[in-house]
Write a protein that holds these residues in place. Sequence first.
Motif, PDB file in Angstrom:
ATOM      1  N   GLU A  76       0.821  -1.211   0.000  1.00 19.89           N
ATOM      2  CA  GLU A  76       0.000   0.000   0.000  1.00 19.89           C
ATOM      3  C   GLU A  76       0.857   1.265   0.000  1.00 19.89           C
ATOM      4  OE1 GLU A  76      -3.095  -0.195  -0.676  1.00 19.89           O
ATOM      5  OE2 GLU A  76      -3.062  -2.374  -0.547  1.00 19.89           O
ATOM      6  N   ALA A  77       2.053   1.197   0.605  1.00 17.64           N
ATOM      7  CA  ALA A  77       2.951   2.351   0.571  1.00 17.64           C
ATOM      8  C   ALA A  77       3.375   2.655  -0.863  1.00 17.64           C
ATOM      9  CB  ALA A  77       4.166   2.108   1.452  1.00 17.64           C
ATOM     10  N   ASN A  78       3.631   1.612  -1.647  1.00 15.49           N
ATOM     11  CA  ASN A  78       3.987   1.824  -3.055  1.00 15.49           C
ATOM     12  C   ASN A  78       2.829   2.476  -3.810  1.00 15.49           C
ATOM     13  OD1 ASN A  78       6.579   0.782  -2.889  1.00 15.49           O
ATOM     14  ND2 ASN A  78       5.934  -1.305  -3.331  1.00 15.49           N
ATOM     15  N   ARG A  79       1.606   2.048  -3.500  1.00 15.36           N
ATOM     16  CA  ARG A  79       0.446   2.656  -4.136  1.00 15.36           C
ATOM     17  C   ARG A  79       0.298   4.121  -3.721  1.00 15.36           C
ATOM     18  NH1 ARG A  79      -4.197  -2.083  -3.625  1.00 15.36           N
ATOM     19  NH2 ARG A  79      -3.551  -3.266  -5.447  1.00 15.36           N
ATOM     20  N   LEU A  80       0.549   4.386  -2.450  1.00 19.47           N
ATOM     21  CA  LEU A  80       0.453   5.758  -1.952  1.00 19.47           C
ATOM     22  C   LEU A  80       1.487   6.653  -2.630  1.00 19.47           C
ATOM     23  CD1 LEU A  80      -0.569   7.941  -0.078  1.00 19.47           C
ATOM     24  CD2 LEU A  80       0.760   6.921   1.777  1.00 19.47           C
ATOM     25  N   ARG A  81       2.728   6.168  -2.729  1.00 23.63           N
ATOM     26  CA  ARG A  81       3.776   6.960  -3.392  1.00 23.63           C
ATOM     27  C   ARG A  81       3.399   7.254  -4.840  1.00 23.63           C
ATOM     28  NH1 ARG A  81       7.115   2.873  -0.714  1.00 23.63           N
ATOM     29  NH2 ARG A  81       8.039   3.802   1.153  1.00 23.63           N
ATOM     30  N   SER A  82       2.892   6.236  -5.528  1.00 24.64           N
ATOM     31  CA  SER A  82       2.514   6.408  -6.930  1.00 24.64           C
ATOM     32  C   SER A  82       1.377   7.407  -7.075  1.00 24.64           C
ATOM     33  CB  SER A  82       2.104   5.046  -7.517  1.00 24.64           C
ATOM     34  OG  SER A  82       1.683   5.174  -8.850  1.00 24.64           O
ATOM     35  N   ALA A  83       0.386   7.329  -6.187  1.00 25.54           N
ATOM     36  CA  ALA A  83      -0.752   8.237  -6.261  1.00 25.54           C
ATOM     37  C   ALA A  83      -0.315   9.677  -6.006  1.00 25.54           C
ATOM     38  CB  ALA A  83      -1.822   7.821  -5.252  1.00 25.54           C
ATOM     39  N   LEU A  84       0.572   9.878  -5.030  1.00 19.82           N
ATOM     40  CA  LEU A  84       1.061  11.229  -4.750  1.00 19.82           C
ATOM     41  C   LEU A  84       1.843  11.787  -5.940  1.00 19.82           C
ATOM     42  CD1 LEU A  84       2.235  10.804  -1.034  1.00 19.82           C
ATOM     43  CD2 LEU A  84       0.317  12.194  -1.838  1.00 19.82           C
ATOM     44  N   ALA A  85       2.703  10.957  -6.521  1.00 16.65           N
ATOM     45  CA  ALA A  85       3.498  11.404  -7.669  1.00 16.65           C
ATOM     46  C   ALA A  85       2.593  11.791  -8.839  1.00 16.65           C
ATOM     47  CB  ALA A  85       4.480  10.316  -8.089  1.00 16.65           C
ATOM     48  N   ASN A  86       1.574  10.965  -9.103  1.00 12.91           N
ATOM     49  CA  ASN A  86       0.656  11.277 -10.206  1.00 12.91           C
ATOM     50  C   ASN A  86      -0.134  12.560  -9.928  1.00 12.91           C
ATOM     51  OD1 ASN A  86       1.390   9.004 -11.663  1.00 12.91           O
ATOM     52  ND2 ASN A  86      -0.200   7.713 -10.766  1.00 12.91           N
ATOM     53  N   TYR A  87      -0.522  12.736  -8.680  1.00 13.35           N
ATOM     54  CA  TYR A  87      -1.295  13.935  -8.325  1.00 13.35           C
ATOM     55  C   TYR A  87      -0.464  15.204  -8.526  1.00 13.35           C
ATOM     56  CZ  TYR A  87      -3.415  17.521  -5.374  1.00 13.35           C
ATOM     57  OH  TYR A  87      -3.935  18.697  -4.904  1.00 13.35           O
ATOM     58  N   TYR A  88       0.774  15.195  -8.033  1.00  8.12           N
ATOM     59  CA  TYR A  88       1.598  16.401  -8.137  1.00  8.12           C
ATOM     60  C   TYR A  88       2.114  16.634  -9.559  1.00  8.12           C
ATOM     61  CZ  TYR A  88       1.482  16.739  -3.058  1.00  8.12           C
ATOM     62  OH  TYR A  88       1.069  16.870  -1.759  1.00  8.12           O
ATOM     63  N   ASP A  89       2.040  15.605 -10.393  1.00  7.06           N
ATOM     64  CA  ASP A  89       2.408  15.792 -11.798  1.00  7.06           C
ATOM     65  C   ASP A  89       1.244  16.350 -12.618  1.00  7.06           C
ATOM     66  OD1 ASP A  89       5.012  15.000 -11.565  1.00  7.06           O
ATOM     67  OD2 ASP A  89       4.644  12.921 -12.156  1.00  7.06           O
ATOM     68  N   SER A  90       0.048  16.375 -12.017  1.00 12.37           N
ATOM     69  CA  SER A  90      -1.123  16.826 -12.775  1.00 12.37           C
ATOM     70  C   SER A  90      -1.848  17.939 -12.021  1.00 12.37           C
ATOM     71  CB  SER A  90      -2.055  15.637 -13.054  1.00 12.37           C
ATOM     72  OG  SER A  90      -2.384  14.956 -11.846  1.00 12.37           O
ATOM     73  N   GLY A  91      -2.970  17.598 -11.384  1.00  7.81           N
ATOM     74  CA  GLY A  91      -3.794  18.606 -10.756  1.00  7.81           C
ATOM     75  C   GLY A  91      -3.161  19.335  -9.587  1.00  7.81           C
ATOM     76  N   GLY A  92      -2.183  18.697  -8.927  1.00  9.00           N
ATOM     77  CA  GLY A  92      -1.578  19.314  -7.746  1.00  9.00           C
ATOM     78  C   GLY A  92      -0.252  19.988  -7.999  1.00  9.00           C
ATOM     79  N   ARG A  93       0.070  20.247  -9.248  1.00 10.62           N
ATOM     80  CA  ARG A  93       1.399  20.793  -9.561  1.00 10.62           C
ATOM     81  C   ARG A  93       1.616  22.187  -8.968  1.00 10.62           C
ATOM     82  NH1 ARG A  93      -1.010  20.875 -14.694  1.00 10.62           N
ATOM     83  NH2 ARG A  93       0.144  18.992 -15.238  1.00 10.62           N
ATOM     84  N   ASN A  94       0.521  22.901  -8.672  1.00  9.59           N
ATOM     85  CA  ASN A  94       0.662  24.241  -8.134  1.00  9.59           C
ATOM     86  C   ASN A  94       0.417  24.318  -6.631  1.00  9.59           C
ATOM     87  OD1 ASN A  94       1.201  25.424 -10.703  1.00  9.59           O
ATOM     88  ND2 ASN A  94      -0.982  25.407 -11.182  1.00  9.59           N
ATOM     89  N   ASP A  95       0.318  23.186  -5.962  1.00 12.07           N
ATOM     90  CA  ASP A  95       0.099  23.190  -4.514  1.00 12.07           C
ATOM     91  C   ASP A  95       1.267  23.867  -3.805  1.00 12.07           C
ATOM     92  OD1 ASP A  95      -2.129  21.786  -5.154  1.00 12.07           O
ATOM     93  OD2 ASP A  95      -1.765  20.117  -3.776  1.00 12.07           O
ATOM     94  N   ALA A  96       0.951  24.622  -2.763  1.00 11.48           N
ATOM     95  CA  ALA A  96       1.989  25.369  -2.036  1.00 11.48           C
ATOM     96  C   ALA A  96       2.898  24.453  -1.238  1.00 11.48           C
ATOM     97  CB  ALA A  96       1.336  26.397  -1.116  1.00 11.48           C
ATOM     98  N   ILE A  97       2.362  23.321  -0.762  1.00  9.97           N
ATOM     99  CA  ILE A  97       3.138  22.347   0.010  1.00  9.97           C
ATOM    100  C   ILE A  97       2.906  20.973  -0.598  1.00  9.97           C
ATOM    101  CG2 ILE A  97       3.444  21.208   2.252  1.00  9.97           C
ATOM    102  CD1 ILE A  97       2.559  23.800   3.576  1.00  9.97           C
ATOM    103  N   ARG A  98       3.980  20.261  -0.817  1.00  7.72           N
ATOM    104  CA  ARG A  98       3.877  18.895  -1.333  1.00  7.72           C
ATOM    105  C   ARG A  98       4.240  17.901  -0.236  1.00  7.72           C
ATOM    106  NH1 ARG A  98       5.911  18.615  -7.618  1.00  7.72           N
ATOM    107  NH2 ARG A  98       4.687  20.389  -8.378  1.00  7.72           N
ATOM    108  N   ILE A  99       3.453  16.847  -0.141  1.00  6.12           N
ATOM    109  CA  ILE A  99       3.708  15.778   0.822  1.00  6.12           C
ATOM    110  C   ILE A  99       4.215  14.576   0.046  1.00  6.12           C
ATOM    111  CG2 ILE A  99       2.681  14.260   2.557  1.00  6.12           C
ATOM    112  CD1 ILE A  99       0.548  16.431   3.008  1.00  6.12           C
ATOM    113  N   SER A 100       5.373  14.074   0.424  1.00  9.77           N
ATOM    114  CA  SER A 100       5.954  12.944  -0.294  1.00  9.77           C
ATOM    115  C   SER A 100       6.435  11.890   0.690  1.00  9.77           C
ATOM    116  CB  SER A 100       7.111  13.397  -1.185  1.00  9.77           C
ATOM    117  OG  SER A 100       8.210  13.831  -0.400  1.00  9.77           O
TER     118      SER A 100
END
Length: 266
Positions: free
Chosen positions: A82-106
């Motif tokens: 599940e950690a691998n899935r979480l990492r992948s989901a975060l990476a995909n999010y920040y590469d698309s809709g979350g690219r302008n977020d002020a703080i990124r959680i990784s």
Amino acid sequence: MGGNVSTHEPGPSSVAVLSALKDLVGNPALRLSERNRRFLEFVVRETVDGHADRIKAYTIGVDVFGRDQSFDPAVDPIVRIEANRLRSALANYYDSGGRNDAIRISMSPGTYVPAFIVPGTVAREEQPVKPRTPVPVPTPQESIVVRERSGPVDPETAMRRDLFTNAVMKCLGKAAFKVFWSPPDTDAAAARMLGDRISATLCLDIAVHSFGPKRRYSWRLWNAESGAVLLCDYRDLEARSEPCIRLIDETAGIAACDVARQRSSS
């Protein structure tokens, strides 16, 4: 709760991190299951509260995924999967809709402790709370030869074997390997010759074997130059009337992750 999260370098405040967390888990663009949203909330809140040392596979398994006190992460890989899935989901999010977020959680490979990154800050501010040794990734497009070694099997096991084989090769490709397929009847000497032609030193043997109600999915990584076995592991799954694609894909992901980590540590 109002200070900076990191005690080593200036960084976002706890309030800012928790606000970012709230926005993130509530955003439909983050493709996560409900329990993995709880996983993310757990590790972030533990870190913000100063309990990053509690963030271990065991505590996550018990507190997030509801495993009992006998939970053994070495036997049950739920947290790692599940950690691998979480990492992948975060990476995909920040590469698309979350690219302008002020703080990124990784969450970097090799740790479950999150890092809180303000885009545009210097690299030293992008480190997680606890110092650690990062796990390097394989060199892009490093070659690996994959051999299927199940031998003669019944049609039902053959179907699972083919699903597992394709999933492993797909996962290796995502892990920056250039994958070459070697026919099942290829012996070790022929695999070495193929490795020589494509400058590959790694060979991965995979197999699915039937044992009564169970199917054993195994993988063995070896060095084509020396013949040394670098890793050998397996996972047993209960056989059902129809193969569970999700479990087979998860097992393939574990095998590919093992290969990437072994190569990175060598």
